[in-house]
Design a protein around this motif. Structure first.
Motif, PDB file in Angstrom:
ATOM      1  N   ARG A 129       4.057  -8.353  -1.927  1.00  0.00           N
ATOM      2  CA  ARG A 129       2.820  -7.231  -1.602  1.00  0.00           C
ATOM      3  C   ARG A 129       2.947  -6.257  -2.225  1.00  0.00           C
ATOM      4  O   ARG A 129       4.252  -5.705  -2.121  1.00  0.00           O
ATOM      5  N   LEU A 130       1.985  -5.726  -2.519  1.00  0.00           N
ATOM      6  CA  LEU A 130       2.286  -3.821  -3.231  1.00  0.00           C
ATOM      7  C   LEU A 130       1.447  -3.409  -2.381  1.00  0.00           C
ATOM      8  O   LEU A 130      -0.361  -3.337  -2.240  1.00  0.00           O
ATOM      9  N   ASP A 131       2.004  -2.926  -1.169  1.00  0.00           N
ATOM     10  CA  ASP A 131       1.497  -1.488   0.283  1.00  0.00           C
ATOM     11  C   ASP A 131       1.987  -0.641   0.057  1.00  0.00           C
ATOM     12  O   ASP A 131       3.009  -0.197  -0.395  1.00  0.00           O
ATOM     13  N   THR A 132       0.706   0.281   1.480  1.00  0.00           N
ATOM     14  CA  THR A 132       1.823   1.143   1.833  1.00  0.00           C
ATOM     15  C   THR A 132       3.365   0.728   2.242  1.00  0.00           C
ATOM     16  O   THR A 132       4.154   2.030   1.686  1.00  0.00           O
ATOM     17  N   SER A 133       4.405  -0.485   2.222  1.00  0.00           N
ATOM     18  CA  SER A 133       5.700   0.153   2.775  1.00  0.00           C
ATOM     19  C   SER A 133       6.318   0.166   1.285  1.00  0.00           C
ATOM     20  O   SER A 133       7.090   0.866   1.294  1.00  0.00           O
TER      21      SER A 133
END
Length: 101
Positions: free
Chosen positions: A21-25
Motif C-alpha cells: 500500500r502506498l498511502d499516508t504512512s
C-alpha cells in the motif's frame, strides 16, 4: 500492510518495484528512497504489479517524481493493476503519466 520497495538498476535507468500500500504512512518511505535515487537516475520505471492501493499521498509522490524525471530521461509506470489504474483515471493522472501494461 507495509510498502515493499525493490530497486533494480538497469542500463537504461532504475526500476522501482512497489508492493503493498502506498498511502499516508508509507509515502514518506518511498519519497526518502527516491531522494537517494533520482539525482543519478537517467530514467525511472515504476513496476506497480504488486501495488494494492494508492492514496492521495502516494499520488503526490508520483506527481513530484514525474515532474523531476521529465527534466531528465523520463518516467514510466508498468504493470499497473486495475484498482490503481482506476485512481489514475479518476484523478486525471493518465493524461500526463506514461503508463505501459
Amino acid at each position: 500492510m507495509n510498502l515493499k520497495i525493490e530497486k533494480v538498476p538497469a542500463d537504461t535507468g532504475i526500476t522501482v518495484a512497489l508492493a503493498g500500500r502506498l498511502d499516508t504512512s508509507t509515502a514518506p518511505e518511498l519519497e526518502a528512497e527516491l531522494e537517494k535515487l533520482l539525482p543519478t537516475a537517467a530514467a525511472l520505471t515504476f513496476d506497480l504489479a504488486n501495488l494494492e492501493y494508492i492514496s492521495s499521498a502516494g499520488l503526490r509522490v508520483i506527481l513530484k517524481t514525474q515532474k523531476e524525471m521529465s527534466r531528465k530521461g523520463g518516467m514510466r509506470l508498468i504493470h499497473v493493476p486495475e484498482t490503481v489504474m482506476e485512481v489514475f483515471d479518476i484523478t486525471g493522472f493518465v493524461d500526463f503519466l506514461t503508463i505501459e501494461n
